[in-house]
Design a protein around this motif. Structure first.
Motif, PDB file in Angstrom:
ATOM      1  N   ASP A 189      60.003  25.085  40.417  1.00  0.00           N
ATOM      2  CA  ASP A 189      60.026  25.842  41.662  1.00  0.00           C
ATOM      3  C   ASP A 189      59.791  27.325  41.434  1.00  0.00           C
ATOM      4  O   ASP A 189      59.500  28.053  42.395  1.00  0.00           O
ATOM      5  N   ALA A 190      59.897  27.786  40.195  1.00  0.00           N
ATOM      6  CA  ALA A 190      59.727  29.218  39.901  1.00  0.00           C
ATOM      7  C   ALA A 190      58.247  29.547  39.775  1.00  0.00           C
ATOM      8  O   ALA A 190      57.520  28.902  39.012  1.00  0.00           O
ATOM      9  N   ASP A 191      57.788  30.558  40.497  1.00  0.00           N
ATOM     10  CA  ASP A 191      56.374  30.905  40.448  1.00  0.00           C
ATOM     11  C   ASP A 191      56.080  32.105  39.557  1.00  0.00           C
ATOM     12  O   ASP A 191      54.922  32.504  39.398  1.00  0.00           O
ATOM     13  N   ARG A 192      57.133  32.684  38.944  1.00  0.00           N
ATOM     14  CA  ARG A 192      56.925  33.823  38.046  1.00  0.00           C
ATOM     15  C   ARG A 192      57.235  33.415  36.609  1.00  0.00           C
ATOM     16  O   ARG A 192      58.265  32.781  36.341  1.00  0.00           O
ATOM     17  N   PRO A 193      56.371  33.765  35.655  1.00  0.00           N
ATOM     18  CA  PRO A 193      56.547  33.335  34.258  1.00  0.00           C
ATOM     19  C   PRO A 193      57.884  33.722  33.660  1.00  0.00           C
ATOM     20  O   PRO A 193      58.535  32.914  32.993  1.00  0.00           O
ATOM     21  N   LEU A 194      58.332  34.954  33.888  1.00  0.00           N
ATOM     22  CA  LEU A 194      59.582  35.395  33.277  1.00  0.00           C
ATOM     23  C   LEU A 194      60.782  34.658  33.870  1.00  0.00           C
ATOM     24  O   LEU A 194      61.746  34.361  33.166  1.00  0.00           O
ATOM     25  N   GLU A 195      60.719  34.376  35.155  1.00  0.00           N
ATOM     26  CA  GLU A 195      61.809  33.620  35.759  1.00  0.00           C
ATOM     27  C   GLU A 195      61.915  32.245  35.122  1.00  0.00           C
ATOM     28  O   GLU A 195      63.010  31.784  34.783  1.00  0.00           O
ATOM     29  N   ARG A 196      60.785  31.572  34.927  1.00  0.00           N
ATOM     30  CA  ARG A 196      60.803  30.261  34.268  1.00  0.00           C
ATOM     31  C   ARG A 196      61.385  30.360  32.864  1.00  0.00           C
ATOM     32  O   ARG A 196      62.213  29.544  32.454  1.00  0.00           O
ATOM     33  N   LEU A 197      60.944  31.354  32.119  1.00  0.00           N
ATOM     34  CA  LEU A 197      61.384  31.499  30.732  1.00  0.00           C
ATOM     35  C   LEU A 197      62.887  31.738  30.649  1.00  0.00           C
ATOM     36  O   LEU A 197      63.585  31.095  29.841  1.00  0.00           O
ATOM     37  N   TYR A 198      63.414  32.633  31.493  1.00  0.00           N
ATOM     38  CA  TYR A 198      64.839  32.948  31.398  1.00  0.00           C
ATOM     39  C   TYR A 198      65.715  31.810  31.920  1.00  0.00           C
ATOM     40  O   TYR A 198      66.828  31.602  31.417  1.00  0.00           O
ATOM     41  N   ASP A 220      56.095  36.906  19.023  1.00  0.00           N
ATOM     42  CA  ASP A 220      56.137  38.181  19.745  1.00  0.00           C
ATOM     43  C   ASP A 220      56.755  38.000  21.128  1.00  0.00           C
ATOM     44  O   ASP A 220      57.601  38.794  21.554  1.00  0.00           O
ATOM     45  N   LEU A 221      56.352  36.946  21.821  1.00  0.00           N
ATOM     46  CA  LEU A 221      56.894  36.699  23.155  1.00  0.00           C
ATOM     47  C   LEU A 221      58.371  36.335  23.067  1.00  0.00           C
ATOM     48  O   LEU A 221      59.188  36.800  23.879  1.00  0.00           O
ATOM     49  N   ALA A 222      58.745  35.527  22.085  1.00  0.00           N
ATOM     50  CA  ALA A 222      60.146  35.131  21.928  1.00  0.00           C
ATOM     51  C   ALA A 222      61.012  36.345  21.613  1.00  0.00           C
ATOM     52  O   ALA A 222      62.101  36.518  22.194  1.00  0.00           O
ATOM     53  N   GLU A 223      60.555  37.202  20.702  1.00  0.00           N
ATOM     54  CA  GLU A 223      61.340  38.378  20.332  1.00  0.00           C
ATOM     55  C   GLU A 223      61.430  39.381  21.476  1.00  0.00           C
ATOM     56  O   GLU A 223      62.469  40.011  21.683  1.00  0.00           O
ATOM     57  N   ALA A 224      60.364  39.541  22.236  1.00  0.00           N
ATOM     58  CA  ALA A 224      60.357  40.512  23.336  1.00  0.00           C
ATOM     59  C   ALA A 224      61.302  40.101  24.459  1.00  0.00           C
ATOM     60  O   ALA A 224      61.816  40.959  25.189  1.00  0.00           O
ATOM     61  N   THR A 225      61.556  38.804  24.591  1.00  0.00           N
ATOM     62  CA  THR A 225      62.390  38.322  25.694  1.00  0.00           C
ATOM     63  C   THR A 225      63.753  37.825  25.230  1.00  0.00           C
ATOM     64  O   THR A 225      64.560  37.389  26.063  1.00  0.00           O
ATOM     65  N   GLY A 226      64.021  37.869  23.921  1.00  0.00           N
ATOM     66  CA  GLY A 226      65.290  37.376  23.412  1.00  0.00           C
ATOM     67  C   GLY A 226      65.414  35.868  23.504  1.00  0.00           C
ATOM     68  O   GLY A 226      66.520  35.323  23.583  1.00  0.00           O
ATOM     69  N   CYS A 227      64.288  35.173  23.471  1.00  0.00           N
ATOM     70  CA  CYS A 227      64.272  33.720  23.574  1.00  0.00           C
ATOM     71  C   CYS A 227      63.868  33.110  22.237  1.00  0.00           C
ATOM     72  O   CYS A 227      63.655  33.815  21.250  1.00  0.00           O
ATOM     73  N   THR A 228      63.753  31.802  22.204  1.00  0.00           N
ATOM     74  CA  THR A 228      63.295  31.103  21.012  1.00  0.00           C
ATOM     75  C   THR A 228      61.865  30.599  21.249  1.00  0.00           C
ATOM     76  O   THR A 228      61.380  30.544  22.386  1.00  0.00           O
ATOM     77  N   ILE A 229      61.220  30.207  20.164  1.00  0.00           N
ATOM     78  CA  ILE A 229      59.881  29.635  20.289  1.00  0.00           C
ATOM     79  C   ILE A 229      59.930  28.363  21.130  1.00  0.00           C
ATOM     80  O   ILE A 229      59.020  28.091  21.919  1.00  0.00           O
ATOM     81  N   ASN A 230      61.004  27.596  20.985  1.00  0.00           N
ATOM     82  CA  ASN A 230      61.138  26.385  21.791  1.00  0.00           C
ATOM     83  C   ASN A 230      61.237  26.717  23.278  1.00  0.00           C
ATOM     84  O   ASN A 230      60.698  25.989  24.126  1.00  0.00           O
ATOM     85  N   ASP A 231      61.936  27.805  23.616  1.00  0.00           N
ATOM     86  CA  ASP A 231      62.002  28.235  25.014  1.00  0.00           C
ATOM     87  C   ASP A 231      60.612  28.572  25.540  1.00  0.00           C
ATOM     88  O   ASP A 231      60.256  28.228  26.670  1.00  0.00           O
ATOM     89  N   VAL A 232      59.836  29.267  24.716  1.00  0.00           N
ATOM     90  CA  VAL A 232      58.474  29.643  25.119  1.00  0.00           C
ATOM     91  C   VAL A 232      57.634  28.389  25.351  1.00  0.00           C
ATOM     92  O   VAL A 232      56.905  28.287  26.345  1.00  0.00           O
ATOM     93  N   LEU A 233      57.726  27.424  24.447  1.00  0.00           N
ATOM     94  CA  LEU A 233      56.983  26.173  24.605  1.00  0.00           C
ATOM     95  C   LEU A 233      57.366  25.491  25.906  1.00  0.00           C
ATOM     96  O   LEU A 233      56.495  25.051  26.680  1.00  0.00           O
ATOM     97  N   LEU A 234      58.663  25.368  26.165  1.00  0.00           N
ATOM     98  CA  LEU A 234      59.118  24.692  27.385  1.00  0.00           C
ATOM     99  C   LEU A 234      58.674  25.427  28.647  1.00  0.00           C
ATOM    100  O   LEU A 234      58.334  24.792  29.654  1.00  0.00           O
ATOM    101  N   SER A 235      58.637  26.755  28.615  1.00  0.00           N
ATOM    102  CA  SER A 235      58.192  27.496  29.786  1.00  0.00           C
ATOM    103  C   SER A 235      56.701  27.278  30.025  1.00  0.00           C
ATOM    104  O   SER A 235      56.246  27.210  31.183  1.00  0.00           O
ATOM    105  N   CYS A 236      55.926  27.141  28.945  1.00  0.00           N
ATOM    106  CA  CYS A 236      54.495  26.831  29.090  1.00  0.00           C
ATOM    107  C   CYS A 236      54.312  25.449  29.718  1.00  0.00           C
ATOM    108  O   CYS A 236      53.454  25.260  30.594  1.00  0.00           O
TER     109      CYS A 236
END
Length: 458
Positions: free
Chosen positions: A329-338, A253-269
């Motif tokens: 250095d990014a303190d916002r979740p979406l900034e890290r993800l993108y 759901d998070l990957a689809e909502a942001t146009g990212c991959t599951i791997n991107d989500v894992l790395l942002s976590c």
């Protein structure tokens, strides 16, 4: 010892994993399965009838000069590789017990794998496997798991495939050359053109050649990671932990909502958890200036021509490694993800996965004294290993017993002291963390930060 004629050469990249070993720190994959209703008798029959049907597991890597060869263990006995532990374990005690196994080296005078069966573990019988990376990568082990299990409890387990590993070393070299040809686009026609080049052909050859040099130099000359709390002198004692089960749909759901991959989500976590760890434990670090990377395995099977791909059920290592910058250095979740999305797209379009695999092959062909510098080169460019392996989508049955869960922990090369992994199974996933005690004295807070980042609380 087996005769030289009976031995087959390890592929260069499989041999390279043996060069990654350090005293007290071997390149070993650890996996844990929960198997409902499995008994000690069924466990032994499974190993005898199915696991050992793969001839490779009766063999061990043996060095012959500058090369490694698979040789049959002349004193092979299952009792050296299968242990039944009847002690009851709570969840915490099981995590501590698995951590202790991580710190026990596998004997190098026997095939380098071992099972432990713990039928009285809280939450269901636990089956723990440790196997050296020279036998297989994570995807190969997932495919092996699928071949050893069934979709229904009363379905017979299919027979093992024909042993194809004798061609692994030749295929490894052929595949590397084919990949290079495909990337530089030196087809037979172009080679003829190169002998009598037109301006266009000569220009194209020069351009692609320059790109290869550029990609290789970027990979080799990339700066090392900053000194931080993730890169202390390692103690050689490791501990592992795993999270509660999480719905795979939450990642999707998070990957689809942001146009990212599951791997991107894992790395942002992971980036979020690393940031919080540095803030808590490294007051000297400047987050704005910190340069930290995650070493991320990338499967390259799809890049290879059909004739160079491994056969069904064939073990081995076929992945490259890319170094993804962690935006601590990014303190916002979406900034890290993108930002991670941008970096992973850039790296996927590069030649780095194939280049890193080629360098691993080169390391496996070098004499022992030349392998260490190349191994250290990889280790200095990352502060953590982060791996995401897609497991089977449906529930599987091992020896007729339902597998309720699976997880694994990645090895870390050289001086990398932190590994984070997720593996999906039947619509659920777990985070797994393994760390040297100098990096994380207790890995659970870091693991909790990874989960909290997924829930968008950090």
């Amino acid at each position: 010892m087996s005769s030289h004629a009976d031995a087959t050469m390890l592929s260069p990249v499989d041999a390279a994993w043996l060069a990654m070993d350090r005293p007290g720190h071997s390149a070993t994959i650890t996996a844990l399965l929960r198997v409902e209703g499995l008994t000690p008798a069924c466990f032994r029959r499974f190993l005898e009838n199915h696991w050992l049907g793969r001839h490779r597991f009766r063999e061990m890597p043996v060095r012959h000069g500058a090369t490694w060869r698979w040789e049959r263990d002349p004193t092979f006995s299952l009792r050296h590789h299968a242990h039944i532990i009847m002690t009851p374990f709570s969840e915490q005690a099981l995590q501590d017990w698995v951590s202790a196994r991580l710190n026990e080296p596998l004997p190098d005078y026997r095939p380098r794998w071992c099972f432990w069966f713990l039928p009285q573990a809280e939450g269901g019988a636990a089956l723990v496997l440790r196997i050296h990376h020279c036998y297989a990568d994570g995807l190969s082990l997932i495919q092996l798991f699928e071949s050893l299990t069934t979709r229904l409890p009363d379905h017979p387990t299919p027979p093992p495939p024909l042993d194809q590993t004798d061609r692994a070393a030749r295929r490894c070299l052929d595949a590397g050359w084919q990949w290079l040809q495909d990337r530089i686009q030196l087809s037979e026609t172009q080679r003829l053109q190169a002998a009598h080049p037109s301006r266009a052909a000569a220009g194209q050859l020069a351009q692609t050649g320059l790109r290869l040099v550029n990609e290789l130099s970027q990979y080799l000359l990339a700066p090392e990671d900053s000194e931080s709390a993730l890169r202390p002198d390692l103690l050689g004692r490791r501990a592992c932990r795993w999270s509660e089960s999480i719905s795979l749909q939450q990642f999707r759901d998070l990957a689809e909502a942001t146009g990212c991959t599951i791997n991107d989500v894992l790395l942002s976590c992971v980036a979020s958890a690393v940031r919080r760890h540095l803030v808590r434990h490294d007051g000297d670090v400047d987050l704005e200036e910190a340069l930290l990377h995650a070493a991320v395995p990338v499967d390259i099977r799809g890049l290879l021509p059909e004739e160079a791909r491994p056969g069904k059920g064939e073990l081995g290592n076929l992945f490259g490694t890319v170094f993804v910058p962690l935006p601590v250095d990014a303190d916002r979740p979406l900034e890290r993800l993108y930002r991670i999305k941008h970096e992973t797209r850039r790296l996927k379009q590069s030649w780095q996965p194939g280049i890193s695999w080629g360098l691993m092959c080169s390391a496996g062909l070098l004499p022992k004294g030349g392998q260490q510098p190349l191994s250290d080169l990889f280790a200095r460019k990352a502060s953590a290993v982060v791996s995401n392996v897609a497991g089977t989508r449906e529930t599987r049955y091992l020896a007729g017993c339902r597998v309720t869960d699976q997880m694994f922990w990645v090895p870390q090369a050289g001086d990398i002291g932190l590994g984070v992994s997720i593996v999906s199974y039947a619509g659920r996933v777990r985070f797994g963390v393994v760390a040297d005690e100098a990096v994380l004295a207790e890995p659970m807070p870091f693991l909790n930060d990874c989960v909290a980042a997924l829930n968008n609380r950090h």
